[in-house]
Design a protein around this motif. Sequence first.
Motif, PDB file in Angstrom:
ATOM      1  N   LEU A  28       9.661 -10.557   1.813  1.00 37.48           N
ATOM      2  CA  LEU A  28       9.308  -9.755   0.652  1.00 37.48           C
ATOM      3  C   LEU A  28      10.508  -9.394  -0.224  1.00 37.48           C
ATOM      4  CD1 LEU A  28      10.445  -6.738   1.514  1.00 37.48           C
ATOM      5  CD2 LEU A  28       8.323  -6.655   2.809  1.00 37.48           C
ATOM      6  N   ARG A  29      11.708  -9.735   0.209  1.00 37.07           N
ATOM      7  CA  ARG A  29      12.906  -9.330  -0.534  1.00 37.07           C
ATOM      8  C   ARG A  29      12.904  -9.819  -1.991  1.00 37.07           C
ATOM      9  NH1 ARG A  29      14.328 -10.845   4.626  1.00 37.07           N
ATOM     10  NH2 ARG A  29      15.351  -9.286   5.939  1.00 37.07           N
ATOM     11  N   PRO A  30      12.475 -11.085  -2.266  1.00 40.38           N
ATOM     12  CA  PRO A  30      12.433 -11.517  -3.667  1.00 40.38           C
ATOM     13  C   PRO A  30      11.468 -10.691  -4.526  1.00 40.38           C
ATOM     14  CG  PRO A  30      12.433 -13.424  -2.217  1.00 40.38           C
ATOM     15  CD  PRO A  30      12.232 -12.224  -1.343  1.00 40.38           C
ATOM     16  N   VAL A  31      10.398 -10.178  -3.926  1.00 42.00           N
ATOM     17  CA  VAL A  31       9.467  -9.332  -4.676  1.00 42.00           C
ATOM     18  C   VAL A  31      10.135  -8.007  -5.032  1.00 42.00           C
ATOM     19  CG1 VAL A  31       7.257  -8.105  -4.593  1.00 42.00           C
ATOM     20  CG2 VAL A  31       7.431 -10.421  -3.661  1.00 42.00           C
ATOM     21  N   GLY A  68       0.802  -1.217   0.000  1.00 42.36           N
ATOM     22  CA  GLY A  68       0.000   0.000   0.000  1.00 42.36           C
ATOM     23  C   GLY A  68       0.829   1.257   0.000  1.00 42.36           C
ATOM     24  N   THR A  69       2.150   1.094   0.051  1.00 46.54           N
ATOM     25  CA  THR A  69       3.054   2.247   0.052  1.00 46.54           C
ATOM     26  C   THR A  69       3.993   2.195  -1.143  1.00 46.54           C
ATOM     27  OG1 THR A  69       2.929   2.413   2.466  1.00 46.54           O
ATOM     28  CG2 THR A  69       4.809   3.487   1.387  1.00 46.54           C
ATOM     29  N   LEU A  70       4.846   1.169  -1.209  1.00 50.19           N
ATOM     30  CA  LEU A  70       5.723   1.000  -2.365  1.00 50.19           C
ATOM     31  C   LEU A  70       5.066   0.162  -3.462  1.00 50.19           C
ATOM     32  CD1 LEU A  70       9.221   0.325  -0.737  1.00 50.19           C
ATOM     33  CD2 LEU A  70       8.491   2.394  -1.940  1.00 50.19           C
ATOM     34  N   LEU A  71       4.337  -0.869  -3.046  1.00 51.58           N
ATOM     35  CA  LEU A  71       3.669  -1.762  -3.992  1.00 51.58           C
ATOM     36  C   LEU A  71       2.251  -2.019  -3.534  1.00 51.58           C
ATOM     37  CD1 LEU A  71       6.847  -3.019  -3.504  1.00 51.58           C
ATOM     38  CD2 LEU A  71       6.142  -4.256  -5.553  1.00 51.58           C
ATOM     39  N   ARG A  72       1.432  -2.459  -4.473  1.00 52.43           N
ATOM     40  CA  ARG A  72       0.027  -2.771  -4.173  1.00 52.43           C
ATOM     41  C   ARG A  72      -0.266  -4.192  -4.651  1.00 52.43           C
ATOM     42  NH1 ARG A  72      -5.351  -0.165  -2.838  1.00 52.43           N
ATOM     43  NH2 ARG A  72      -6.785  -1.734  -3.604  1.00 52.43           N
ATOM     44  N   ILE A  73      -1.014  -4.937  -3.856  1.00 51.43           N
ATOM     45  CA  ILE A  73      -1.394  -6.293  -4.226  1.00 51.43           C
ATOM     46  C   ILE A  73      -2.405  -6.262  -5.372  1.00 51.43           C
ATOM     47  CG2 ILE A  73      -3.325  -6.448  -2.592  1.00 51.43           C
ATOM     48  CD1 ILE A  73      -0.833  -9.284  -3.380  1.00 51.43           C
ATOM     49  N   GLU A  74      -2.445  -7.300  -6.179  1.00 53.76           N
ATOM     50  CA  GLU A  74      -3.410  -7.404  -7.265  1.00 53.76           C
ATOM     51  C   GLU A  74      -4.835  -7.456  -6.720  1.00 53.76           C
ATOM     52  OE1 GLU A  74      -2.879 -11.151  -9.346  1.00 53.76           O
ATOM     53  OE2 GLU A  74      -2.438 -12.159  -7.456  1.00 53.76           O
ATOM     54  N   SER A  75      -5.801  -7.360  -7.614  1.00 53.94           N
ATOM     55  CA  SER A  75      -7.199  -7.440  -7.204  1.00 53.94           C
ATOM     56  C   SER A  75      -7.545  -8.854  -6.757  1.00 53.94           C
ATOM     57  CB  SER A  75      -8.116  -7.043  -8.361  1.00 53.94           C
ATOM     58  OG  SER A  75      -8.072  -8.039  -9.377  1.00 53.94           O
ATOM     59  N   ALA A  76      -8.592  -8.985  -5.984  1.00 54.97           N
ATOM     60  CA  ALA A  76      -9.019 -10.304  -5.518  1.00 54.97           C
ATOM     61  C   ALA A  76      -9.379 -11.214  -6.690  1.00 54.97           C
ATOM     62  CB  ALA A  76     -10.203 -10.171  -4.565  1.00 54.97           C
ATOM     63  N   HIS A  78      11.173  -6.718  -9.004  1.00 52.73           N
ATOM     64  CA  HIS A  78      10.720  -5.445  -9.565  1.00 52.73           C
ATOM     65  C   HIS A  78      11.836  -4.403  -9.634  1.00 52.73           C
ATOM     66  CE1 HIS A  78       6.507  -6.474 -10.005  1.00 52.73           C
ATOM     67  NE2 HIS A  78       6.521  -7.011  -8.805  1.00 52.73           N
ATOM     68  N   GLY A  79      13.070  -4.822  -9.370  1.00 51.57           N
ATOM     69  CA  GLY A  79      14.215  -3.933  -9.514  1.00 51.57           C
ATOM     70  C   GLY A  79      14.328  -2.860  -8.453  1.00 51.57           C
ATOM     71  N   LEU A  80      13.668  -3.043  -7.309  1.00 56.42           N
ATOM     72  CA  LEU A  80      13.700  -2.029  -6.260  1.00 56.42           C
ATOM     73  C   LEU A  80      14.754  -2.310  -5.196  1.00 56.42           C
ATOM     74  CD1 LEU A  80       9.855  -1.492  -5.708  1.00 56.42           C
ATOM     75  CD2 LEU A  80      11.397  -0.251  -7.248  1.00 56.42           C
ATOM     76  N   ASP A  81      15.191  -3.553  -5.106  1.00 56.33           N
ATOM     77  CA  ASP A  81      16.124  -3.931  -4.036  1.00 56.33           C
ATOM     78  C   ASP A  81      17.455  -3.190  -4.137  1.00 56.33           C
ATOM     79  OD1 ASP A  81      16.610  -5.523  -6.438  1.00 56.33           O
ATOM     80  OD2 ASP A  81      18.081  -6.633  -5.231  1.00 56.33           O
ATOM     81  N   ARG A  82      17.830  -2.772  -5.327  1.00 56.11           N
ATOM     82  CA  ARG A  82      19.138  -2.126  -5.522  1.00 56.11           C
ATOM     83  C   ARG A  82      19.254  -0.803  -4.748  1.00 56.11           C
ATOM     84  NH1 ARG A  82      18.196  -1.165 -11.864  1.00 56.11           N
ATOM     85  NH2 ARG A  82      16.973  -3.046 -11.477  1.00 56.11           N
ATOM     86  N   TYR A  83      18.111  -0.235  -4.397  1.00 55.68           N
ATOM     87  CA  TYR A  83      18.113   1.047  -3.690  1.00 55.68           C
ATOM     88  C   TYR A  83      17.978   0.896  -2.169  1.00 55.68           C
ATOM     89  CZ  TYR A  83      16.793   2.294  -8.465  1.00 55.68           C
ATOM     90  OH  TYR A  83      16.745   2.414  -9.835  1.00 55.68           O
ATOM     91  N   THR A  96       4.102 -14.104  -4.540  1.00 61.71           N
ATOM     92  CA  THR A  96       4.866 -14.053  -5.782  1.00 61.71           C
ATOM     93  C   THR A  96       4.990 -12.619  -6.291  1.00 61.71           C
ATOM     94  OG1 THR A  96       2.943 -14.321  -7.235  1.00 61.71           O
ATOM     95  CG2 THR A  96       3.981 -16.341  -6.399  1.00 61.71           C
ATOM     96  N   ALA A  97       6.033 -12.371  -7.052  1.00 62.65           N
ATOM     97  CA  ALA A  97       6.252 -11.027  -7.602  1.00 62.65           C
ATOM     98  C   ALA A  97       5.118 -10.597  -8.528  1.00 62.65           C
ATOM     99  CB  ALA A  97       7.583 -10.988  -8.340  1.00 62.65           C
ATOM    100  N   ASP A  98       4.544 -11.553  -9.260  1.00 62.46           N
ATOM    101  CA  ASP A  98       3.473 -11.224 -10.206  1.00 62.46           C
ATOM    102  C   ASP A  98       2.216 -10.702  -9.509  1.00 62.46           C
ATOM    103  OD1 ASP A  98       5.020 -11.924 -12.364  1.00 62.46           O
ATOM    104  OD2 ASP A  98       4.128 -13.912 -12.606  1.00 62.46           O
ATOM    105  N   ALA A  99       2.076 -11.003  -8.229  1.00 68.92           N
ATOM    106  CA  ALA A  99       0.884 -10.559  -7.493  1.00 68.92           C
ATOM    107  C   ALA A  99       0.997  -9.107  -7.030  1.00 68.92           C
ATOM    108  CB  ALA A  99       0.660 -11.460  -6.278  1.00 68.92           C
ATOM    109  N   TRP A 100       2.182  -8.516  -7.174  1.00 71.88           N
ATOM    110  CA  TRP A 100       2.429  -7.166  -6.659  1.00 71.88           C
ATOM    111  C   TRP A 100       2.793  -6.208  -7.778  1.00 71.88           C
ATOM    112  CZ3 TRP A 100       1.437  -5.933  -1.674  1.00 71.88           C
ATOM    113  CH2 TRP A 100       1.255  -7.003  -0.790  1.00 71.88           C
ATOM    114  N   HIS A 101       2.271  -4.993  -7.684  1.00 71.83           N
ATOM    115  CA  HIS A 101       2.536  -3.964  -8.690  1.00 71.83           C
ATOM    116  C   HIS A 101       3.124  -2.730  -8.006  1.00 71.83           C
ATOM    117  CE1 HIS A 101       0.213  -6.451 -11.416  1.00 71.83           C
ATOM    118  NE2 HIS A 101      -0.748  -6.482 -10.515  1.00 71.83           N
ATOM    119  N   PRO A 102       4.331  -2.315  -8.395  1.00 63.08           N
ATOM    120  CA  PRO A 102       4.903  -1.108  -7.787  1.00 63.08           C
ATOM    121  C   PRO A 102       4.078   0.126  -8.162  1.00 63.08           C
ATOM    122  CG  PRO A 102       6.584  -2.396  -8.940  1.00 63.08           C
ATOM    123  CD  PRO A 102       5.267  -2.956  -9.339  1.00 63.08           C
TER     124      PRO A 102
END
Length: 232
Positions: free
Chosen positions: A143-146, A13-21, A150-155, A109-115
């Motif tokens: 959550l680190r693999p997610v 809800g801050t950096l990423l949002r979960i997919e719809s139900a 999404h390429g956010l871990d580098r920061y 899974t990463a696919d369930a989350w949208h930055p």
Amino acid sequence: MTTIEGVLFDFSGTLLRIESAESWLRAALSASGTDMDEAEIARRAAELERAGALPGGSSPVEIPAGLAGLWEIRDRDARHHRAVYTGLARQVPLPRPELYDALYDRHMTADAWHPYPDAAGVLAELHRRGTRIGVLSNIGWDLRPVLRAHGLDRYVDCCVLSYEQGIQKPDPRLFAVACRELGLDPSAVLMVGDDRTADGGATALGCAFMWVDHLPVDRRPDGLRPVLDLVG
């Protein structure tokens, strides 16, 4: 006024949002090879949402008495987290019993989350400025693999997760751990999150706090941008 040298971001809800139900249910059905007609998918997805069965989604309209105690401590232990969310999902009839665990597995899974659209840009700019960055989340899984997918871990300099510490926000001890991980005094740290109670608990330790609205990603294109104005 103390200069902000580090920023802690909530995850969901801050950096990423979960997919719809509905997307969540469709993915679990597909993964398990289960067929369900369109009307039934829409109906069951709505029931799962009302039940609060999707972690990161809506809170339960009503928490069953048998799960109430577990709900309060769900983010302190991975087993509690899975038990409470699969328990909530089991209130909704589904054609195969293994679907309840399939649903839980899908949300990790990463696919369930949208930055959020501005997440990468804001993190990259903070990183460029030399700001220390952490992710601080009430969560029952890693959550680190997610972030990595999404390429956010580098920061990100550190991740402090409630289930790994056995403490959950708004307990000041969790914010203290995160500040130590950043190597900063709490007065030099900004907490950014969508929950005024849980994330806002950082102020008890002396951190600054910025609230963001937990909206779908297409309705919050630049909610994180104000962070850049608050950080020196």
